[in-house]
Each structure stands twice: as structure tokens, then as C-alpha cells.
Scaffold this motif. Sequence first.
Motif, PDB file in Angstrom:
ATOM      1  N   ILE A 330      58.628 -94.319 -13.553  1.00 55.68           N
ATOM      2  CA  ILE A 330      59.252 -94.836 -14.788  1.00 55.68           C
ATOM      3  C   ILE A 330      60.671 -94.264 -14.957  1.00 55.68           C
ATOM      4  CG2 ILE A 330      59.124 -94.812 -17.306  1.00 55.68           C
ATOM      5  CD1 ILE A 330      56.036 -94.862 -16.994  1.00 55.68           C
ATOM      6  N   TYR A 331      60.800 -92.949 -14.741  1.00 54.89           N
ATOM      7  CA  TYR A 331      62.116 -92.304 -14.875  1.00 54.89           C
ATOM      8  C   TYR A 331      63.111 -92.868 -13.865  1.00 54.89           C
ATOM      9  CZ  TYR A 331      65.739 -88.739 -14.235  1.00 54.89           C
ATOM     10  OH  TYR A 331      66.937 -88.107 -14.098  1.00 54.89           O
ATOM     11  N   PHE A 332      62.628 -93.086 -12.605  1.00 52.47           N
ATOM     12  CA  PHE A 332      63.516 -93.595 -11.549  1.00 52.47           C
ATOM     13  C   PHE A 332      64.015 -95.003 -11.869  1.00 52.47           C
ATOM     14  CE2 PHE A 332      63.767 -96.150  -7.622  1.00 52.47           C
ATOM     15  CZ  PHE A 332      64.894 -95.573  -7.060  1.00 52.47           C
ATOM     16  N   LEU A 333      63.113 -95.881 -12.261  1.00 44.59           N
ATOM     17  CA  LEU A 333      63.499 -97.265 -12.540  1.00 44.59           C
ATOM     18  C   LEU A 333      64.431 -97.340 -13.764  1.00 44.59           C
ATOM     19  CD1 LEU A 333      60.114 -99.121 -11.834  1.00 44.59           C
ATOM     20  CD2 LEU A 333      62.092 -98.893 -10.335  1.00 44.59           C
ATOM     21  N   GLU A 334      64.154 -96.491 -14.761  1.00 43.81           N
ATOM     22  CA  GLU A 334      65.045 -96.465 -15.939  1.00 43.81           C
ATOM     23  C   GLU A 334      66.450 -96.004 -15.559  1.00 43.81           C
ATOM     24  OE1 GLU A 334      66.567 -96.813 -19.691  1.00 43.81           O
ATOM     25  OE2 GLU A 334      64.655 -97.582 -18.902  1.00 43.81           O
ATOM     26  N   TYR A 340      73.032 -98.658 -12.703  1.00 43.57           N
ATOM     27  CA  TYR A 340      73.519 -99.738 -11.847  1.00 43.57           C
ATOM     28  C   TYR A 340      73.301-101.125 -12.446  1.00 43.57           C
ATOM     29  CZ  TYR A 340      73.435 -95.867  -8.540  1.00 43.57           C
ATOM     30  OH  TYR A 340      73.634 -94.657  -7.925  1.00 43.57           O
ATOM     31  N   LEU A 341      72.686-101.174 -13.635  1.00 45.54           N
ATOM     32  CA  LEU A 341      72.481-102.452 -14.333  1.00 45.54           C
ATOM     33  C   LEU A 341      71.731-103.469 -13.458  1.00 45.54           C
ATOM     34  CD1 LEU A 341      76.020-102.791 -15.964  1.00 45.54           C
ATOM     35  CD2 LEU A 341      73.953-101.817 -16.968  1.00 45.54           C
ATOM     36  N   LEU A 342      70.658-103.023 -12.810  1.00 48.28           N
ATOM     37  CA  LEU A 342      69.859-103.885 -11.940  1.00 48.28           C
ATOM     38  C   LEU A 342      68.506-104.172 -12.583  1.00 48.28           C
ATOM     39  CD1 LEU A 342      70.525-102.273  -8.429  1.00 48.28           C
ATOM     40  CD2 LEU A 342      71.544-104.347  -9.382  1.00 48.28           C
ATOM     41  N   ASP A 343      67.979-105.362 -12.301  1.00 49.77           N
ATOM     42  CA  ASP A 343      66.655-105.733 -12.796  1.00 49.77           C
ATOM     43  C   ASP A 343      65.610-105.108 -11.868  1.00 49.77           C
ATOM     44  OD1 ASP A 343      64.481-106.865 -13.968  1.00 49.77           O
ATOM     45  OD2 ASP A 343      64.862-108.890 -13.213  1.00 49.77           O
ATOM     46  N   THR A 344      64.690-104.358 -12.457  1.00 48.97           N
ATOM     47  CA  THR A 344      63.667-103.652 -11.648  1.00 48.97           C
ATOM     48  C   THR A 344      62.297-104.298 -11.769  1.00 48.97           C
ATOM     49  OG1 THR A 344      63.255-102.130 -13.484  1.00 48.97           O
ATOM     50  CG2 THR A 344      64.923-101.473 -11.860  1.00 48.97           C
ATOM     51  N   THR A 345      62.284-105.535 -12.219  1.00 45.21           N
ATOM     52  CA  THR A 345      60.977-106.207 -12.361  1.00 45.21           C
ATOM     53  C   THR A 345      60.351-106.460 -10.991  1.00 45.21           C
ATOM     54  OG1 THR A 345      61.784-107.275 -14.368  1.00 45.21           O
ATOM     55  CG2 THR A 345      59.786-108.192 -13.346  1.00 45.21           C
ATOM     56  N   LEU A 355      70.865-102.618  -4.613  1.00 46.44           N
ATOM     57  CA  LEU A 355      70.895-101.181  -4.900  1.00 46.44           C
ATOM     58  C   LEU A 355      71.723-100.439  -3.847  1.00 46.44           C
ATOM     59  CD1 LEU A 355      69.991 -98.786  -6.568  1.00 46.44           C
ATOM     60  CD2 LEU A 355      67.864 -98.698  -5.222  1.00 46.44           C
ATOM     61  N   GLN A 356      71.600-100.884  -2.594  1.00 47.05           N
ATOM     62  CA  GLN A 356      72.378-100.225  -1.545  1.00 47.05           C
ATOM     63  C   GLN A 356      73.879-100.449  -1.731  1.00 47.05           C
ATOM     64  OE1 GLN A 356      74.237-101.403   1.289  1.00 47.05           O
ATOM     65  NE2 GLN A 356      74.599 -99.232   1.835  1.00 47.05           N
ATOM     66  N   GLN A 357      74.243-101.662  -2.142  1.00 46.08           N
ATOM     67  CA  GLN A 357      75.663-101.977  -2.351  1.00 46.08           C
ATOM     68  C   GLN A 357      76.258-101.166  -3.506  1.00 46.08           C
ATOM     69  OE1 GLN A 357      75.579-106.221  -2.880  1.00 46.08           O
ATOM     70  NE2 GLN A 357      75.658-106.663  -0.666  1.00 46.08           N
ATOM     71  N   LYS A 358      75.486-100.972  -4.566  1.00 40.38           N
ATOM     72  CA  LYS A 358      76.003-100.269  -5.732  1.00 40.38           C
ATOM     73  C   LYS A 358      75.921 -98.752  -5.603  1.00 40.38           C
ATOM     74  CE  LYS A 358      75.622-103.817  -9.262  1.00 40.38           C
ATOM     75  NZ  LYS A 358      75.304-104.082 -10.669  1.00 40.38           N
ATOM     76  N   SER A 359      74.901 -98.275  -4.943  1.00 36.90           N
ATOM     77  CA  SER A 359      74.719 -96.817  -4.863  1.00 36.90           C
ATOM     78  C   SER A 359      75.358 -96.222  -3.623  1.00 36.90           C
ATOM     79  CB  SER A 359      73.235 -96.470  -4.891  1.00 36.90           C
ATOM     80  OG  SER A 359      72.591 -96.972  -3.714  1.00 36.90           O
ATOM     81  N   ILE A 395      62.718 -90.258  -4.012  1.00 31.51           N
ATOM     82  CA  ILE A 395      63.514 -90.518  -5.230  1.00 31.51           C
ATOM     83  C   ILE A 395      64.736 -89.603  -5.300  1.00 31.51           C
ATOM     84  CG2 ILE A 395      63.476 -90.327  -7.755  1.00 31.51           C
ATOM     85  CD1 ILE A 395      60.610 -91.380  -7.706  1.00 31.51           C
ATOM     86  N   GLU A 396      64.575 -88.325  -4.962  1.00 34.53           N
ATOM     87  CA  GLU A 396      65.694 -87.371  -5.024  1.00 34.53           C
ATOM     88  C   GLU A 396      66.830 -87.774  -4.088  1.00 34.53           C
ATOM     89  OE1 GLU A 396      66.301 -84.870  -7.008  1.00 34.53           O
ATOM     90  OE2 GLU A 396      64.443 -85.250  -8.110  1.00 34.53           O
ATOM     91  N   LYS A 397      66.509 -88.392  -2.936  1.00 32.58           N
ATOM     92  CA  LYS A 397      67.546 -88.844  -2.021  1.00 32.58           C
ATOM     93  C   LYS A 397      68.398 -89.955  -2.644  1.00 32.58           C
ATOM     94  CE  LYS A 397      65.379 -87.687   2.416  1.00 32.58           C
ATOM     95  NZ  LYS A 397      64.892 -88.198   3.719  1.00 32.58           N
ATOM     96  N   ILE A 398      67.726 -90.819  -3.423  1.00 34.43           N
ATOM     97  CA  ILE A 398      68.465 -91.918  -4.055  1.00 34.43           C
ATOM     98  C   ILE A 398      69.273 -91.435  -5.268  1.00 34.43           C
ATOM     99  CG2 ILE A 398      68.255 -94.187  -5.151  1.00 34.43           C
ATOM    100  CD1 ILE A 398      67.539 -94.102  -2.161  1.00 34.43           C
ATOM    101  N   LEU A 399      68.709 -90.505  -6.027  1.00 38.28           N
ATOM    102  CA  LEU A 399      69.372 -90.056  -7.261  1.00 38.28           C
ATOM    103  C   LEU A 399      70.332 -88.883  -7.046  1.00 38.28           C
ATOM    104  CD1 LEU A 399      66.414 -90.217  -9.822  1.00 38.28           C
ATOM    105  CD2 LEU A 399      68.127 -91.949  -9.284  1.00 38.28           C
ATOM    106  N   SER A 400      70.415 -88.388  -5.831  1.00 39.43           N
ATOM    107  CA  SER A 400      71.364 -87.284  -5.581  1.00 39.43           C
ATOM    108  C   SER A 400      72.796 -87.782  -5.751  1.00 39.43           C
ATOM    109  CB  SER A 400      71.147 -86.723  -4.158  1.00 39.43           C
ATOM    110  OG  SER A 400      71.431 -87.717  -3.208  1.00 39.43           O
ATOM    111  N   LYS A 401      73.686 -86.877  -6.111  1.00 33.59           N
ATOM    112  CA  LYS A 401      75.079 -87.243  -6.421  1.00 33.59           C
ATOM    113  C   LYS A 401      75.882 -87.527  -5.185  1.00 33.59           C
ATOM    114  CE  LYS A 401      75.277 -84.665 -10.729  1.00 33.59           C
ATOM    115  NZ  LYS A 401      75.974 -83.598 -11.517  1.00 33.59           N
ATOM    116  N   GLU A 402      75.497 -87.055  -4.043  1.00 30.30           N
ATOM    117  CA  GLU A 402      76.239 -87.297  -2.810  1.00 30.30           C
ATOM    118  C   GLU A 402      75.957 -88.691  -2.316  1.00 30.30           C
ATOM    119  OE1 GLU A 402      75.248 -84.380   0.022  1.00 30.30           O
ATOM    120  OE2 GLU A 402      76.092 -82.699  -1.117  1.00 30.30           O
ATOM    121  N   LYS A 403      77.056 -89.452  -1.982  1.00 33.43           N
ATOM    122  CA  LYS A 403      76.931 -90.823  -1.480  1.00 33.43           C
ATOM    123  C   LYS A 403      76.823 -90.802   0.028  1.00 33.43           C
ATOM    124  CE  LYS A 403      78.836 -93.938  -4.897  1.00 33.43           C
ATOM    125  NZ  LYS A 403      79.804 -95.037  -5.108  1.00 33.43           N
ATOM    126  N   ASN A 404      75.969 -91.639   0.552  1.00 32.65           N
ATOM    127  CA  ASN A 404      75.844 -91.787   2.003  1.00 32.65           C
ATOM    128  C   ASN A 404      76.324 -93.168   2.373  1.00 32.65           C
ATOM    129  OD1 ASN A 404      74.584 -89.257   2.290  1.00 32.65           O
ATOM    130  ND2 ASN A 404      72.619 -90.151   1.640  1.00 32.65           N
TER     131      ASN A 404
END
Length: 408
Positions: A330-334, A340-345, A355-359, A395-404
Motif C-alpha cells: 500500500i505504501y509503495f503504490l501510494e 510519478y502520477l501513475l495509475d496503479t490499478t 514507471l521506468q521512463q519516469k523513475s 521496493i527499496e531499489k525502486i524508492l531509493s534516491k539514486e537513479k539507475n
Amino acid sequence: MNKTIKIYIVFLVLLLVGIVYIDVSRPKPINWSLTYGIKDKTPFGMYVLNEEAPALFGQKVNRITQTAYEYFEPKYDYDSLVNTYTIRGTILSISDQYLIDDESTQELLYFAQHGNKVFISSKSFPQKLMDSLKFNYSSKFLGLGKDSIFTMLANPHLGNKKYDISVGAGNSYFEKIDTLSTTVLGYHGNTKEKLVNFIKVPYGKGEFYLHTQPTVFTNYHLLKGNNSEYAAKTLSYTDGEIFWLLKNQTGEIVSNSPMRYILSQPALKTAWYIFLLGMLTFFIFNAKRKQRIVPIIKPLENTTVDFTKTIGNLYFQEGNHDNIIEKKIIYFLEKIRTDYLLDTTVLDENFEKKLQQKSGKKPEDIRRVVHLINQRRKSYHQSIESDLIALNTAIEKILSKEKNSQES
């Protein structure tokens, strides 16, 4: 008001009262300044001459507060055939130093040229007069030794008396005169020598009377012995209506300051300076800022993190991995929707691409976390600790501040 300030105020009040008392009770010092003011009752003022002028001259006395040019120039009649002044009489000027401006000096020459008289008593004379009347003056100190300085008239009909003028006597005398036209009317000196101090010089139809001892017309000498007799005999050469020039004759410079009256009175001047000194002392002793000690208040601690850790530990200790996994999802999708203003339905390939393009995260990391979330939603068995660790790592890999950046 604290006790210290009260002590300062009492001290200043007592000091002012004491100074005022001393100033009032002590005798006032005599002002020996050479003022030549007609309202001054000091030794070298001319209050007495001003009061006795009508009786002394026996003619109307006009006290001129303008310059000679401003007063006499409009009284010259340019329209008549005679071209002369509409007034007649004697111009009178008595001052310590000659302070008449050049234009007014020229007006004096014009006035005398048209049959009038000019009487000047001063210790100095301008070059314009010296050139026009052909004389020169100098100075010589006569006060050495015990000999007193005297002055006397040269006209035997007026008497050959000597008058003591030692106090305030000037040193100027006529060094050079035109003996063919100039008449010597008086001298000053001591027992050893005698110098010319009073002359008559004809100019045009009129005459100039030049005198180098103006102090004989001041209060001190007019009230001393028979010196008033000398002043009366000297001024007897004037004739007709008297035009007494007063502007700038005292040499006094009038200040335009609002404080000029206070500073002109010795008592007020002293009180003003004491007030300034007292205020300065007050400011010096009270310059240090006075205030109550401000207590140090510790800022409120942020207990949100501690609370979160406590709740997390509680869940972990109870072994409720399913609940923790649900809250992580729930926290990740929120977070994805907010950042990123993406629909998570629907979490499909289209979602992964956006998500890859924005993150800017690696595609395999994004596929990994989407796979684990979809797997969790389809699974009905109870989760174990390894499932929680795997999902949290993804989840931590996606929410980390460093961009790959995506490998091309």
C-alpha cells in the motif's frame, strides 16, 4: 525605574541647583569686548553715546541699519538739472575696524563730493579711501613704560587739553597725508612722542573727517573724567542732519542657529552643556542592554520515527508477515501515485514501461517488484519471513534516491 537611575537623576538635579546658585550669587564678570553696539552697556559699547546723541549733535540723528549704498543711492536725484542728493548732512561711522563694503565706500565719496560731510572713526581704512584721499596709516605701540596714552585736539580754539585714553587705546595713526590739502585736527601719544590721529580731507564740495581712536566714544571713556568733553569737541565738526551707519559696524556675526539665544547667555549656556554632559554620562552607564535571562527551551523531539520503529518491531515480533507485506505494498503504490502520477490499478507491462521512463530505474528491478506484488495478490497461502525480505528489498531499489540509467 531602578535604584541606580534614581541616584543619577538626584545627583544631576543637585549638581544643576548648585551651579545655578553659584552662578547667581557670584558677581558677573565685566565684558571688555569691543562691541561698539548702541544697545550695549558694556565698557566698550556705545549705549551712552546713543542716548545722548540728540543733545550732543543738536540735529536729527538717523540710525541707518542698511548699507550706505542701499540708503543713499535712492536719494540721489537723477531727474533734476542739479543732479545731487535730496538730503544733506553728515554721515557718521564709528567702529573698531572699517567694515563698510566697496559699493558703500564709493557712495560715501559721492555723498561728500556733493557738498556733504563724512565722519569716520576706525582703527583701519580701506585702500579705496587711501587712494582717493591721498593718505596712508600705520600702527605704533605706545603703551611701554608707565606713561599713559593721551589724545588731544590741534585746534587752539577748542583747547589743548590732554585726555587719558590708556584703556582700550588703538595704535593706528596717519603716517602720510597730503599736507597741501589735509588739515591735522588732533594727536595721540605719550610723553615721548605725538602722532596724528585726526585729520580733515576735502573731497569735491565736501569733507572727510578721519579719526583713529573710536574707543573715545564708548561708554567707558564717556563716563571717565572729562573725556566726554573730548568726544563732544571731536564730533562738533559734524554739520546738519546726522546719518549714523550701524550695519556691520560692530563686527558681530549673528548666528541663525535656533540655539543662539541659549548660547548667548552664560547661565543658559552652562546649563545646556551640563545637561549634555549628564545625558552622555547616563547613556554610558546604561549602554549595556538589560533584560531577564531567557530560559533555554529544548525543542520537541520528533517521535514519529521512533513510533514507526516500535510498531514495525511489534509486527515483526508477532510474526504477522502478511499484514506487514500488505502495508508495504500500500505504501509503495501510494508513493508511485504521488511522485510519478501513475495509475496503479493495473500493474502490467504498460505500467512497468511508464514507471521506468519516469523513475529511471532498471527495467529488471521494476519487473521484479511488479511480479512480487502481482504474485502476492494471487497467492492465498500465508507468507513467510523470506517473502517479506524479498518484497522489501525490491521496493527499496525502486524508492531509493539514486537513479539507475537504462543500459542501452
